[in-house]
Design a protein around this motif. Structure first.
Motif, mmCIF file in Angstrom:
data_model
loop_
_atom_site.group_PDB
_atom_site.id
_atom_site.type_symbol
_atom_site.label_atom_id
_atom_site.label_comp_id
_atom_site.label_asym_id
_atom_site.label_seq_id
_atom_site.Cartn_x
_atom_site.Cartn_y
_atom_site.Cartn_z
ATOM 1 N N ARG A 22 -5.924 -86.967 87.603
ATOM 2 C CA ARG A 22 -6.701 -86.383 88.535
ATOM 3 C C ARG A 22 -7.996 -86.480 88.208
ATOM 4 N N ILE A 23 -8.679 -87.136 89.422
ATOM 5 C CA ILE A 23 -10.270 -87.285 89.577
ATOM 6 C C ILE A 23 -10.852 -86.424 90.365
ATOM 7 N N GLY A 24 -11.953 -85.666 90.089
ATOM 8 C CA GLY A 24 -12.361 -84.830 91.010
ATOM 9 C C GLY A 24 -13.822 -84.815 91.083
ATOM 10 N N VAL A 25 -14.258 -84.428 92.354
ATOM 11 C CA VAL A 25 -15.832 -84.424 92.454
ATOM 12 C C VAL A 25 -16.109 -82.735 92.807
ATOM 13 N N VAL A 26 -17.131 -82.302 92.277
ATOM 14 C CA VAL A 26 -17.437 -80.888 92.362
ATOM 15 C C VAL A 26 -19.034 -80.713 92.412
ATOM 16 N N TYR A 27 -19.653 -79.809 93.469
ATOM 17 C CA TYR A 27 -21.143 -79.755 93.300
ATOM 18 C C TYR A 27 -21.407 -78.411 92.978
ATOM 19 N N LEU A 28 -22.351 -78.156 92.134
ATOM 20 C CA LEU A 28 -22.723 -76.964 91.692
ATOM 21 C C LEU A 28 -23.752 -76.372 92.207
ATOM 22 N N PRO A 29 -24.023 -75.398 93.091
ATOM 23 C CA PRO A 29 -25.292 -74.950 93.611
ATOM 24 C C PRO A 29 -26.234 -74.433 92.590
ATOM 25 N N LYS A 30 -27.727 -74.937 92.598
ATOM 26 C CA LYS A 30 -28.668 -74.324 91.794
ATOM 27 C C LYS A 30 -29.762 -74.018 92.670
ATOM 28 N N GLY A 31 -30.024 -72.982 93.295
ATOM 29 C CA GLY A 31 -30.806 -72.487 94.417
ATOM 30 C C GLY A 31 -30.687 -73.134 95.479
ATOM 31 N N ASN A 32 -31.681 -73.942 96.114
ATOM 32 C CA ASN A 32 -31.237 -74.638 97.259
ATOM 33 C C ASN A 32 -30.853 -76.042 96.977
ATOM 34 N N LEU A 33 -30.815 -76.592 95.989
ATOM 35 C CA LEU A 33 -30.293 -77.771 95.275
ATOM 36 C C LEU A 33 -28.852 -77.831 94.662
ATOM 37 N N ALA A 34 -28.464 -78.697 94.183
ATOM 38 C CA ALA A 34 -27.035 -78.768 93.527
ATOM 39 C C ALA A 34 -27.043 -80.192 92.759
ATOM 40 N N GLU A 35 -26.125 -79.828 91.721
ATOM 41 C CA GLU A 35 -25.700 -81.121 90.855
ATOM 42 C C GLU A 35 -24.431 -81.396 91.301
ATOM 43 N N GLN A 45 -17.187 -84.560 83.417
ATOM 44 C CA GLN A 45 -17.832 -85.766 82.689
ATOM 45 C C GLN A 45 -19.361 -85.572 82.837
ATOM 46 N N GLY A 46 -19.858 -84.519 83.447
ATOM 47 C CA GLY A 46 -21.159 -84.025 83.357
ATOM 48 C C GLY A 46 -21.965 -84.339 84.970
ATOM 49 N N ALA A 47 -23.215 -84.069 85.024
ATOM 50 C CA ALA A 47 -23.723 -84.525 86.418
ATOM 51 C C ALA A 47 -24.069 -86.000 86.609
ATOM 52 N N PHE A 48 -23.713 -86.251 87.657
ATOM 53 C CA PHE A 48 -24.026 -87.719 87.985
ATOM 54 C C PHE A 48 -25.405 -87.866 88.923
ATOM 55 N N THR A 49 -25.549 -86.619 89.600
ATOM 56 C CA THR A 49 -26.751 -86.482 90.279
ATOM 57 C C THR A 49 -27.224 -85.114 90.265
ATOM 58 N N ARG A 50 -28.477 -85.102 90.540
ATOM 59 C CA ARG A 50 -29.078 -83.613 90.524
ATOM 60 C C ARG A 50 -30.065 -83.692 91.612
ATOM 61 N N LYS A 51 -30.395 -82.314 92.059
ATOM 62 C CA LYS A 51 -31.471 -82.158 93.106
ATOM 63 C C LYS A 51 -30.947 -82.579 94.375
ATOM 64 N N LEU A 52 -29.575 -82.380 94.457
ATOM 65 C CA LEU A 52 -28.744 -82.763 95.724
ATOM 66 C C LEU A 52 -29.201 -81.761 97.045
ATOM 67 N N PRO A 53 -29.753 -81.820 97.867
ATOM 68 C CA PRO A 53 -30.173 -81.005 98.978
ATOM 69 C C PRO A 53 -28.734 -80.689 99.878
ATOM 70 N N TYR A 54 -27.939 -79.823 99.406
ATOM 71 C CA TYR A 54 -26.395 -79.512 99.972
ATOM 72 C C TYR A 54 -26.404 -78.644 101.107
ATOM 73 N N LYS A 55 -27.712 -77.920 101.457
ATOM 74 C CA LYS A 55 -27.560 -77.009 102.595
ATOM 75 C C LYS A 55 -28.085 -77.866 103.824
#
Length: 118
Positions: A22-35, A45-55
């Motif tokens: 099973r391979i999954g991708v999840v985003y974790l909101p951190k204020g207005n941005l997400a990892e 496996q840890g964050a592969f991108t940070r400061k993602l504008p998910y909104k």
């Protein structure tokens, strides 16, 4: 094999390209941005991108499984509101590796629920 009188069993480590993996991708909101994190066989496996504008717009993810996979099935895990039980399982597995579950001071049935594979 025994350890202090208890039977010890080992789970087979499966590779990301093995059947049933099973391979999954999840985003974790951190204020207005997400990892965005990869989850492979229940282990973050840890964050592969940070400061993602998910909104600002919908998020889309693409996972390349090395060209060795013959079949892929996409499953939406969080389509609605998850039960508290499922959310607790997800949170525990986010913080503890699968191989560490058996050493937790929890009842056997709860450990089995944490380790179940669907």
């Amino acid at each position: 094999m025994t350890s202090m009188g208890k039977k010890v069993t080992f789970r087979r480590e499966i590779l990301p390209t093995d059947e049933g993996s099973r391979i999954g991708v999840v985003y974790l909101p951190k204020g207005n941005l997400a990892e965005m994190h990869y989850i492979i066989n229940g282990e973050d496996q840890g964050a592969f991108t940070r400061k993602l504008p998910y909104k600002d717009a919908p998020l889309f993810a693409v996972v390349d499984v090395y060209g060795a996979t013959k079949q892929v099935r996409i499953i939406q895990l969080y389509g609605g509101v998850a039960s508290l039980k499922k959310m607790c399982r997800t949170t525990i597995l986010r913080h503890i590796a699968m191989h560490g579950i058996k050493s937790l001071p929890l009842p056997r049935t709860l450990k089995e629920y944490l380790l179940y594979e669907t």
